[in-house]
Scaffold this motif. Structure first.
Motif, mmCIF file in Angstrom:
data_model
loop_
_atom_site.group_PDB
_atom_site.id
_atom_site.type_symbol
_atom_site.label_atom_id
_atom_site.label_comp_id
_atom_site.label_asym_id
_atom_site.label_seq_id
_atom_site.Cartn_x
_atom_site.Cartn_y
_atom_site.Cartn_z
ATOM 1 N N UNK A 1 2.685 3.590 6.129
ATOM 2 C CA UNK A 1 3.505 2.591 6.819
ATOM 3 C C UNK A 1 2.867 2.085 8.099
ATOM 4 N N UNK A 2 1.676 2.571 8.417
ATOM 5 C CA UNK A 2 0.948 2.069 9.593
ATOM 6 C C UNK A 2 1.753 2.231 10.868
ATOM 7 N N UNK B 1 0.821 -1.212 0.000
ATOM 8 C CA UNK B 1 0.000 0.000 0.000
ATOM 9 C C UNK B 1 0.858 1.267 0.000
ATOM 10 N N UNK B 2 1.920 1.287 0.833
ATOM 11 C CA UNK B 2 2.752 2.498 0.887
ATOM 12 C C UNK B 2 3.488 2.703 -0.435
ATOM 13 N N UNK B 3 3.835 1.570 -1.086
ATOM 14 C CA UNK B 3 4.509 1.702 -2.391
ATOM 15 C C UNK B 3 3.555 2.274 -3.435
ATOM 16 N N UNK B 4 2.305 1.852 -3.379
ATOM 17 C CA UNK B 4 1.327 2.404 -4.320
ATOM 18 C C UNK B 4 1.084 3.891 -4.005
ATOM 19 N N UNK C 1 9.653 -0.026 10.716
ATOM 20 C CA UNK C 1 10.490 -0.116 9.517
ATOM 21 C C UNK C 1 9.771 0.435 8.305
ATOM 22 N N UNK C 2 8.490 0.096 8.174
ATOM 23 C CA UNK C 2 7.729 0.546 6.999
ATOM 24 C C UNK C 2 7.402 2.033 7.106
ATOM 25 N N UNK C 3 7.149 2.502 8.347
ATOM 26 C CA UNK C 3 6.891 3.934 8.564
ATOM 27 C C UNK C 3 8.131 4.745 8.151
ATOM 28 N N UNK C 4 9.308 4.276 8.559
ATOM 29 C CA UNK C 4 10.547 4.986 8.208
ATOM 30 C C UNK C 4 10.763 4.945 6.693
ATOM 31 N N UNK D 1 6.889 10.152 16.658
ATOM 32 C CA UNK D 1 8.263 10.521 17.031
ATOM 33 C C UNK D 1 9.240 10.120 15.921
ATOM 34 N N UNK D 2 9.065 8.913 15.415
ATOM 35 C CA UNK D 2 9.937 8.409 14.343
ATOM 36 C C UNK D 2 9.809 9.311 13.108
#
Ligand SMILES: Nc1nc2c(CCNCC3CCCCC3)c3[nH]c(NCCc4ccccc4)nc3cc2c(=O)[nH]1
Length: 371
Positions: free
Chosen positions: A189-190, A161-164, A194-197, A230-231
């Motif tokens: 990235x929910x 989803x984040x890639x789209x 890792x996906x959020x970053x 925070x990230x």
């Protein structure tokens, strides 16, 4: 000269006071944006919104597409003229509302197909169409067309989803034609660090005037949400405004401002007002509760809003019980003023270099004792 200059005026820890220039005036951040879903903040007059300190209003592509249609708003001079608000507007791109409101029929690489919640007709939203609609509406800040994944989602779904959403960001940017509008990218990235970053870093590859933290406040716990905030602000550039979408509650604003978030929006203050509740430093009081029918005090001691300066809790409790429109109007007015005073006091504390003390005092009153 850049029509959307953002300059940091003061810092206190990670909190900052910013000055954001727009074609419709300069605004001070951190700020809370009242939601005017259909081009109106329910029950409130633009002149009263100005009087309580509202700076930027929010409207929505999804709702205004369905009714009255972007062509009509454009033909009538755009959102500012149409809705009588000459300060800055921000429009969301419609994706989120399709998930949460419309009857989503399909989501694919092209975009989304959904059924109107008004008449069931099939409507397609693509990045290109969302940008065209937002250009016709004429907001100052427009959002890239994104997908806000449901909570919870599998890491596999979050990643795809984040890639789209990143491909849709590229298409949104390509579709943009107006130099007098600022396009914000939306990181996803929910609640997967890792996906959020990854999403935040990839979104930053696009040089944009501001960045939104999306995909949060969708049902996850605060313990899951705040590490992601925070990230995000650790990765996002200091020099650009950060917008935490859909947040929200006073205590969440105080925490997020302390993490370097500059812009907020939520239906919460006006929605809870229409449902009969007032925001107060200790939390929230529900005027439907019989205990307020004899209460001569204002909603909040010390509040300078028209509702608190003119009426008692008893009167507003009466209005709420009698289902008088004025009840929801006065509570919405107070609740927005409450959040604007909160951000005003936050900006002052940041200028004094004492945001930590401000946040501690707020938390003490909010969580220190039962109402
Ligand atoms: N593009 C986009 N929008 C998001 C929104 C809508 C922000 N408000 C727009 C505004 C435009 C006018 C119509 C109203 C919305 C969110 N709202 C929330 N939580 C609020 C969840 C909430 C909180 C209180 C009550 C209801 C719902 N998380 C959100 C994530 C995203 C996102 O990733 N992408």
């Amino acid at each position: 000269m850049d029509p959307f200059r953002f300059t940091i005026q003061a810092r206190s820890g990670r909190a900052r006071v910013g000055l954001l220039t727009t074609p419709h005036g300069r605004v001070e951040t951190p700020l809370f944006m009242p939601v005017g879903t259909q081009g109106s903040v329910k029950g409130l007059l633009p002149k009263d919104l100005k009087a309580i300190g509202s700076q930027v209003l929010l409207a929505n592509t999804y709702h205004l597409l369905l009714r009255p249609g972007p062509e009509r708003v454009q033909a009538l001079g755009g959102l500012h003229r149409f809705a009588g608000w000459d300060g800055p507007w921000l429009t969301d791109s419609g994706g989120f509302q399709v998930m949460s409101l419309g009857h989503l029929r399909r989501i694919d690489e092209e975009g989304v197909v959904f059924q109107s919640h008004l008449d069931g007709s099939l409507i397609r939203l693509t990045p290109e169409r969302s940008i065209a609609i937002q250009e016709a509406l004429g907001a100052d800040f427009i959002m890239a067309f994104d997908e806000c994944p449901p909570y919870p989602s599998s890491p596999e779904y979050l990643k795809a989803s984040l890639e789209r959403t990143l491909r849709w960001l590229e298409r949104s940017l390509k579709a943009k034609t107006r130099p007098d509008q600022a396009l914000f990218g939306i990181a996803q990235g929910g609640t997967d660090a890792g996906l959020r970053a990854l999403s935040t870093r990839e979104t930053l590859r696009f040089d944009l005037p501001g960045y939104a933290i999306g995909g949060l406040a969708v049902g996850e716990t605060k313990e899951e949400m705040f590490p992601m905030v925070a990230l995000s602000t650790e990765i996002l550039p200091e020099a650009k405004p950060r917008y935490l979408m859909g947040v929200g509650h006073p205590e969440d604003l105080v925490a997020a401002m302390g993490l370097g978030v500059d812009l907020f929006d939520s239906v919460y203050p006006t929605r809870t007002g229409r449902f009969g509740s007032a925001l107060v430093p200790e939390g929230r009081i529900n005027l439907k509760n019989a205990q307020y029918l004899e209460d001569k005090r204002p909603l909040e001691e010390g509040c300078d809003c028209y509702a608190c300066q003119t009426f008692s809790r008893a009167y507003i409790a009466h209005l709420v019980r009698a289902e008088e429109m004025l009840g929801g109007i006065l509570l919405s007015l107070h609740n927005l003023r409450f959040l604007h005073r909160l951000t005003e006091r936050a900006r002052e504390a940041i200028r004094q270099g004492s945001y930590g003390a401000f946040a501690r005092e707020f938390a003490e009153r909010r969580f220190g004792k039962e109402i």
